[in-house]
Write a protein that holds these residues in place. Structure first.
Motif, short mmCIF file in Angstrom:
data_model
loop_
_atom_site.label_atom_id
_atom_site.label_comp_id
_atom_site.label_asym_id
_atom_site.label_seq_id
_atom_site.Cartn_x
_atom_site.Cartn_y
_atom_site.Cartn_z
N GLU A 33 42.17 -7.01 40.29
CA GLU A 33 41.13 -6.06 40.31
C GLU A 33 39.81 -6.57 40.94
O GLU A 33 39.18 -6.06 41.65
N GLN A 38 43.77 -2.15 43.58
CA GLN A 38 43.29 -1.12 42.96
C GLN A 38 44.23 -0.46 41.83
O GLN A 38 44.32 0.83 41.36
N THR A 65 41.42 -0.32 36.58
CA THR A 65 42.18 0.44 37.80
C THR A 65 43.04 1.37 37.21
O THR A 65 43.15 1.97 36.08
#
Length: 237
Positions: A33, A38, A65
């Motif tokens: 991350e 993502q 995320t």
């Protein structure tokens, strides 16, 4: 841009091969991350040969995320997903002894079962996706279940692309158009890599997310994890 969800199963495989907690799965998720990934994907199997059910619980508080848990919706898997409540659950028809995913759902023959499972997850606020081959009637069948998205099984494309046959993308384009037509979001995954991803992304309309693990981790052994995550992001822009 299309989102990159990094499958960290192979990190768990390496950890489990030696025992202990090296490499640290949670730290790798945080690093992915931090490097720009993502989403984090895991695929726990009943024998826990790589991702353990406890890993899913531990990652819930780590992933900031999108958290995607994929697998065959057997009772223990369903219970795990309902406990953890990830952002997304991806339903994959794996045999218990499967080395890796090797087919999409027959959404026509399994319509009633999939409808029940999808309903259970959606009632708990979990986005659902069904793993399918690039066959238009299977996408139409998926839409009937009430699912949010489909994930296209991309091994056939990857094999053809490696042979220099760009026409292997054609059924995926048609599948993507059909998914959009019936109101489904579109994900993709399996054997996508740095060599074929840009072409796939350029040709496939409405692609929301790709899930990539094996290739990304292997390439990272040579090129470095941070560098490889950003190379994937570049191909998805």
């Amino acid at each position: 841009m299309t989102k990159l969800s990094v499958n960290i199963n192979k990190i768990a495989t390496l950890r489990n091969s030696r025992g202990g907690n090296v490499p640290n799965l949670l730290q790798v998720a945080e690093d992915v991350e931090r490097f720009g990934g993502q989403g984090i994907t895991i695929h726990p199997r009943p024998d826990e040969r790589h991702i353990r059910y406890q890993d899913a619980r531990d990652l819930k508080s780590i992933v900031n995320t999108e958290f995607n848990i994929e697998g065959n919706p057997i009772p223990s898997f369903i219970d795990l997903v309902l406990e953890v409540k990830p952002t997304q659950v991806t339903l994959v028809p794996d045999a218990i002894d499967a080395i890796t995913s090797n087919a999409g759902w027959d959404t026509l023959n399994h319509r009633d079962f999939l409808t029940d499972v999808v309903s259970t997850f959606k009632e708990n606020g979990i986005r659902t996706s069904i793993f399918v081959d690039p066959v238009e009637k299977m996408i139409e069948g998926a839409a009937v279940t009430g699912v949010d998205r489909v994930e296209l099984y991309t091994e056939a494309f990857a094999e053809q692309y490696a042979l220099g046959n760009n026409d292997g993308i054609t059924p995926y384009i048609k599948a993507a158009e059909k998914a959009h037509e019936v109101g489904l979001g579109l994900n993709a995954g399996h054997d996508l890599n740095l060599e074929n991803l840009r072409f796939f992304k350029q040709q496939i309309p409405h692609l929301l997310e790709v899930s990539i693990g094996h290739a990304l981790i292997c390439e990272s052994l040579y090129l470095g994890l941070e560098n490889v995550v950003n190379m994937y992001l570049d191909r998805l822009r």
